[in-house]
Structure formats: C-alpha cells, structure tokens
Design an enzyme around this catalytic site. Structure first.
Site, PDB file in Angstrom:
ATOM      1  N   GLU A  59      60.751  80.216  68.751  1.00 30.37           N
ATOM      2  CA  GLU A  59      60.909  79.577  67.445  1.00 30.37           C
ATOM      3  C   GLU A  59      60.620  80.589  66.337  1.00 30.37           C
ATOM      4  O   GLU A  59      61.135  80.474  65.231  1.00 30.37           O
ATOM      5  CB  GLU A  59      59.951  78.376  67.345  1.00 30.37           C
ATOM      6  CG  GLU A  59      60.398  77.327  66.345  1.00 30.37           C
ATOM      7  CD  GLU A  59      59.594  76.049  66.484  1.00 30.37           C
ATOM      8  OE1 GLU A  59      59.910  75.243  67.375  1.00 30.37           O
ATOM      9  OE2 GLU A  59      58.640  75.859  65.714  1.00 30.37           O
ATOM     10  N   HIS A  96      58.439  81.879  95.015  1.00 29.67           N
ATOM     11  CA  HIS A  96      59.215  81.102  95.984  1.00 29.67           C
ATOM     12  C   HIS A  96      60.431  80.470  95.323  1.00 29.67           C
ATOM     13  O   HIS A  96      61.010  79.531  95.870  1.00 29.67           O
ATOM     14  CB  HIS A  96      58.326  80.027  96.615  1.00 29.67           C
ATOM     15  CG  HIS A  96      57.199  80.629  97.409  1.00 29.67           C
ATOM     16  ND1 HIS A  96      57.280  80.847  98.763  1.00 29.67           N
ATOM     17  CD2 HIS A  96      56.002  81.122  97.016  1.00 29.67           C
ATOM     18  CE1 HIS A  96      56.162  81.415  99.183  1.00 29.67           C
ATOM     19  NE2 HIS A  96      55.367  81.597  98.137  1.00 29.67           N
ATOM     20  N   LYS A 101      65.724  67.580  63.135  1.00 26.79           N
ATOM     21  CA  LYS A 101      65.005  66.426  62.607  1.00 26.79           C
ATOM     22  C   LYS A 101      65.902  65.534  61.745  1.00 26.79           C
ATOM     23  O   LYS A 101      65.687  64.342  61.658  1.00 26.79           O
ATOM     24  CB  LYS A 101      63.779  66.882  61.806  1.00 26.79           C
ATOM     25  CG  LYS A 101      62.694  67.517  62.698  1.00 26.79           C
ATOM     26  CD  LYS A 101      61.412  67.806  61.957  1.00 26.79           C
ATOM     27  CE  LYS A 101      60.390  68.440  62.887  1.00 26.79           C
ATOM     28  NZ  LYS A 101      59.076  68.639  62.296  1.00 26.79           N
TER      29      LYS A 101
HETATM   30  C1  G6Q Z   1      56.391  74.554  64.718  1.00 30.76           C
HETATM   31  C2  G6Q Z   1      57.524  73.722  64.363  1.00 30.76           C
HETATM   32  C3  G6Q Z   1      57.632  72.429  65.137  1.00 30.76           C
HETATM   33  C4  G6Q Z   1      56.661  71.354  64.683  1.00 30.76           C
HETATM   34  C5  G6Q Z   1      57.064  70.028  65.285  1.00 30.76           C
HETATM   35  C6  G6Q Z   1      56.141  68.915  64.885  1.00 30.76           C
HETATM   36  O1  G6Q Z   1      56.128  75.612  64.218  1.00 30.76           O
HETATM   37  O2  G6Q Z   1      57.582  73.535  63.009  1.00 30.76           O
HETATM   38  O3  G6Q Z   1      57.474  72.628  66.509  1.00 30.76           O
HETATM   39  O4  G6Q Z   1      55.354  71.693  65.044  1.00 30.76           O
HETATM   40  O5  G6Q Z   1      58.369  69.731  64.913  1.00 30.76           O
HETATM   41  O6  G6Q Z   1      56.066  68.802  63.503  1.00 30.76           O
HETATM   42  P1  G6Q Z   1      54.970  67.915  62.834  1.00 30.76           P
HETATM   43  O7  G6Q Z   1      53.633  68.479  63.174  1.00 30.76           O
HETATM   44  O8  G6Q Z   1      55.255  67.971  61.360  1.00 30.76           O
HETATM   45  O9  G6Q Z   1      55.124  66.530  63.389  1.00 30.76           O
END
Ligand code: G6Q
Length: 550
Positions: A353, A384, A512
C-alpha cells in the site's frame, strides 16, 4: 535529483549489475571467508545477515551512492522533523512520535504533539488495566472475558499481527478476537462463541466511515442490545478509536470511551497508537511499552547509524538492487516462528500500500519499477508448498527468513529441527546443487548411467538465490517492536529512492467509494444498464438469483 534512473549512481549500478550478474554466490563465498563478518549487522538481540546476496563492496558502494543521490538523509530528517512529506494529503508522517522516549518535543504545525500522545497512551493503558484487573464491568456487573476488535486494513492487521506474535504474553481468561470481513460469516462465527454480558467491542476506524467496519459495528450493537436491553448500558460494552470523534459520538459511543488518533499517523503505521488498544489489552501496558521501546530503538538506529551500517537502509537498497537491476517482481517474507504467522500479511499491506505507486512526487509517471509483490507464509509451511518455485522456478524471488534462537519452552526436539530447516534452506537457495553433485548422489543411490542421464537435469538446483536472515534471541515485545520498525523504515527508504509518496493510498480510497454506488442499485433491486456489459450482467444475474430475504 528527482528521477533515480537519471542519477549518476544508477548508471554505474547498471555496470555493476553486468559485472556481478554472471557471478555465483557459491564462488564468492569460497573466495572470501570474511563475507559473513562484513555483510552482517547487529541491533540489540537481532542479527541481520545479508551476506547471501549477489553483492560485493563495489555494488554496496553504488547503492549507498544512489541513496545519497536521492537525498535519503534529507528526507529522513524531513520525516522525523514533522514536515508534510505526505504531500498529496498535506500531512506529516510521524508514527515515530508514538513510540518516542525522551523529552524533546515533536512539532507538527508549530505544536508539540508529545503531551497529547502521552495522555492518550495513558488513557489506553488505564482502560487495558481496568479490563485486565476485572475492574471494568459490563451491564450485568460481570468482568470482560472477550474483546472484539472491529476494524480493517491498518485498523486490523497491525494489532492482530502483534497479538498473535506476542501470544505467550497474553492471559488465559481474556481473549482478544478480530473481525475485519464484512461477510457475515466472520462476525457471526465469532459472536456465537461469546456472551454479550462479558464482551467489549472496539470500533477501530480512523475515519469512522469505513463500510466494512461500520456494518460490523451495527451488527455488534444489535447483538448487544438484544441481550443487555438498554442503550444506556452500551457504554460498558463499546469503545472506539478514531480521529473522527464527532462521528463516533453521533454513532452513540460515549465520549469518555473514544480514543484519539491523528491525521499524521497513516492507518498502516498505526499499531503504535490507540489503534493498538486490542494489543495493550491482550499483552498488558508494560509489554506494550516494551514494544514501543523496541521500535524507538530501531528509530534511533535508522536516524543515527551511518548508511553503511544502517539495517533498514541496507534492507531497502538490496530490495532496489533486485527489483530494479535484476528485474525481480516479488519478495518473500518467511518467518520460521509460528507466532509470526500474520507477519507476512501485515507487511504485505505495509509495503504494497505504501510503495505500490506509479506516479512520482512530481506528478509524473515513474521511469522504473516500484514496490514488489510481497508474499509469504510460515517458512516451514512454505517449504512444503511454494519453495519449489524459489529453488527451481524461472523467477528470482529474494526472501527474508526470520527465526528465534530460542523459544518459550524451547523443546529441543522441536526447536533444533526448526532451526536446521531455516539454516539449510538459505544455504540451499544460495549454493544450489551442481550437475556434478547431483550425479554423485544418483550414483551413490545405485542408479544406472542411463537412468542418471534422464533424471539429472531435474536434480540440478541453480542456487544463487538471495536471502536475508534475521536471527533474534526470542520473539519478545521489544524485538517485535524493533523488527516492525525496521521494515517500516525499509519501506520509507525505498519510497525515497523511487521518489514516490509512500504515505497516501488513493487506490484504497477508490474501493471505498466504488461499492457505495452499486450498493444503492442492489438496495433498489431494479435491473441496471449503466455499467459495462459485464458489470451489468453480473449485477442483474445477482439480483435475479438472490433469495427473496437477502
Ligand atoms: C491504511 C489504509 C487502510 C485503512 C483502512 C481502514 O493505511 O488507509 O488500510 O487503514 O481502510 O480505514 P479506517 O481506519 O478509516 O476505517
């Protein structure tokens, strides 16, 4: 210098690649008995052996030159100094402040953030102590026996990895569970084993808007209310960690049960913050503090050690070496410690990410490969399964192996056999097996020359496959903190070399919003025509096939 490929060091590294590419590590080791001593480093209890890499001094010099050409030292100070190096979100990047010991301030936008960091940590510790000491009581005056973390991505992977890694530090009458999937199977299979009167939920969401987490929170709320009856009792069973306090209050979480995080902590770098509440509850405040200390020690090492003796810098440069000069597409994380079984998944997010980016800091397409595909598994299980490809496949996959010198009970039968595997695998990946060696083995096994001739090609192992080995005394909180922080800094260094912003995640944000539109259509239930033919077809097939109740 903004384009690494245009730096003088990049060009000389190309030449170094051409020189070193035909060499075999097996011969390099044979010619140089001092290789292990020169290409290994120690930090606290952690030995980092990087001698089984396709490098020598000129290569390493070239890589350090590249780091300097890309102003790594300047960027490092900008990060620790609270500059807005996450430029697309106009944010500082200061997860290091969350584990800082010592009195110096950490300034963000002209304000020292340390007093707030410490007071929030104190609140987290107090809650954990109250739960562990059975002082926190549920609606029917019973102590909490189960804590469920509802979160996803950065609000899930770090705490879950840490709780699993530090399982020997947990207590038996308090269980911590993690639910991240919006698929009902995850929460229902967790709740069927629990009792609402003795369960506490943590809604862990920096934004407090993430669909997966909020849908799970709704289900948890309903489950609680069905048993404990009144909204006013919810405060005893639901807390939140978020930077969006008002949304949590509007959702019905009592203000005193909301723990804060800040916009200068990225989700995937947040296990040190109140997002680590589940970890603190599981292992206790003192062990959490040890984990922070281990990370802080890695921070100091990263900030102060010369590049030539700097573990995360070397980890990063070796990754760049294979990614950008050898064309390696992947990097394997292979812990041999069972308690690190979520470590590969955690690093997959942290790395992919952060450095899965195709546009540089100047808004231009990158001119070189950026982050590799990170994958991994407990090493023994991998042996394995997919190690076949590592040994004899057509792809070069550099790997990190991690192992503890001793285990908690250290049953010699188990631990010695485990260690023999770690050591043998990295040796075999490096040495390989020549046709001559294979021939000797097959002859010794009594095969005829004809049989040998037909089998021999399959029995040869090319070797020359690079590995790093981390060997630490035991997987305690401090060591875990150090290891994780070393990887965080490795990722940062690679982002600097590739001139990308490792701290935004527009690809995640896209996911999202995309689902929201289709959810509207699904709720409406009418056939759709506004997408491409495949998506229309799939939506309409689903609408036409689903049972009436779903
Ligand atoms: C991490 C990202 C992503 C995030 C999740 C949850 O660096 O931004 O993995 O942590 O999408 O987001 P929220 O904590 O805002 O629910």
């Amino acid at each position: 210098m903004t384009k690494p490929t245009r730096s003088p060091s990049w060009k000389s590294l190309q030449k170094e690649y051409e020189r070193i590419q035909p060499l075999h590590m097996r011969d390099m080791f044979a010619a140089d008995p001092g290789r292990f001593d020169r290409f290994s480093l120690k930090l606290n209890d952690i030995l980092f052996d990087y001698s089984k890499n396709r490098i020598d001094e000129p290569v390493m010099r070239g890589l350090f030159d590249l780091a300097r050409d890309m102003d790594l030292e300047g960027w490092r100070e900008r990060m620790f100094g609270g500059e807005h190096i996450n430029h697309t979100e106009h944010r500082a990047v200061l997860h290091t402040a969350l584990r800082k010991f010592g009195d110096e301030p950490v300034m963000v936008n002209g304000m020292d953030v340390m007093p707030e960091v410490r007071s929030e940590l104190a609140r987290v510790k107090k809650l954990a102590d109250d739960i562990r000491g059975r002082r926190w009581r549920g609606a029917t005056n019973q102590p909490i026996t189960d804590v469920v973390n509802l979160g996803i991505g950065g609000s899930h992977l770090g705490p879950q990895m840490a709780v699993e890694a530090l399982r020997p530090y947990t207590i038996h009458d308090l269980k911590v569970h993690f639910v991240n999937n919006i698929d009902e199977n995850h929460i229902t299979s967790t709740l069927e084993r629990l009792s609402p009167e003795t369960t506490l939920f943590i809604i862990a969401s920096k934004s407090f808007t993430t669909q997966d987490t909020m849908v799970n929170a709704d289900t948890a709320r309903e489950w609680l209310l069905a048993r404990i009856g009144s909204e006013s009792q919810l405060a005893k069973h639901m807390v939140a960690v978020t930077s969006n306090t008002e949304a949590a209050v509007a959702y019905g979480v009592a203000r005193e049960n909301i723990f804060k995080m800040w916009d200068w902590v990225g989700g995937r770098y947040s296990m040190w913050s109140a997002i680590g509440l589940a970890t603190v509850i599981a292992i206790g405040p003192e062990h959490f503090e040890d984990m922070l200390r281990g990370a802080w020690e890695a921070d100091q090492h990263f900030r102060e050690a010369p590049l030539e003796q700097n573990i995360p810098v070397i980890m990063a440069l070796l990754g760049v070496w294979y990614n950008n000069f050898f064309g390696a597409e992947a990097h394997a994380i292979l812990p041999y410690d069972q308690n690190l079984h979520r470590f590969p998944a955690y690093l997959q997010q942290a790395d992919m990410e952060s450095n899965g980016k195709g546009v540089d800091r100047d808004g231009k397409p990158v001119e070189c490969q950026t982050g590799p595909v990170i994958f991994g598994e407990i090493g023994i299980a991998g042996q394995h399964a997919f190690y076949q490809l590592l040994h004899q496949g057509t792809k070069l996959v550099p790997a990190d192996m991690l192992a503890a010198v001793t285990n908690y009970q250290c049953i010699a039968r188990h631990h010695r056999a485990l260690m023999s595997n770690v050591l043998a695998q990295s040796e075999a990946l490096m040495m390989g097996k020549t046709a001559e060696q294979a021939h000797q083995e097959l002859t010794a096994a009594g095969m005829s020359e004809d049989e040998i001739a037909s089998l021999l090609p399959y029995k040869v192992f090319p070797g020359n496959r690079p590995t790093n080995t981390f060997m630490f005394f035991t997987l305690d909180p401090r060591t875990l903190g150090t290891l994780v922080a070393l990887y965080e800094h490795k990722i940062f260094v690679q982002g600097v070399i590739w001139n990308i912003n490792s701290f935004d995640q527009w690809g995640v944000e896209l996911g999202k919003v995309l689902a929201k539109n289709i959810l509207g259509e699904i709720n409406e239930g009418k056939p759709v025509a506004g997408h491409d033919a495949s998506t229309n077809g799939l939506v309409n097939y689903y609408l036409g096939s689903r049972p009436r109740s779903s």
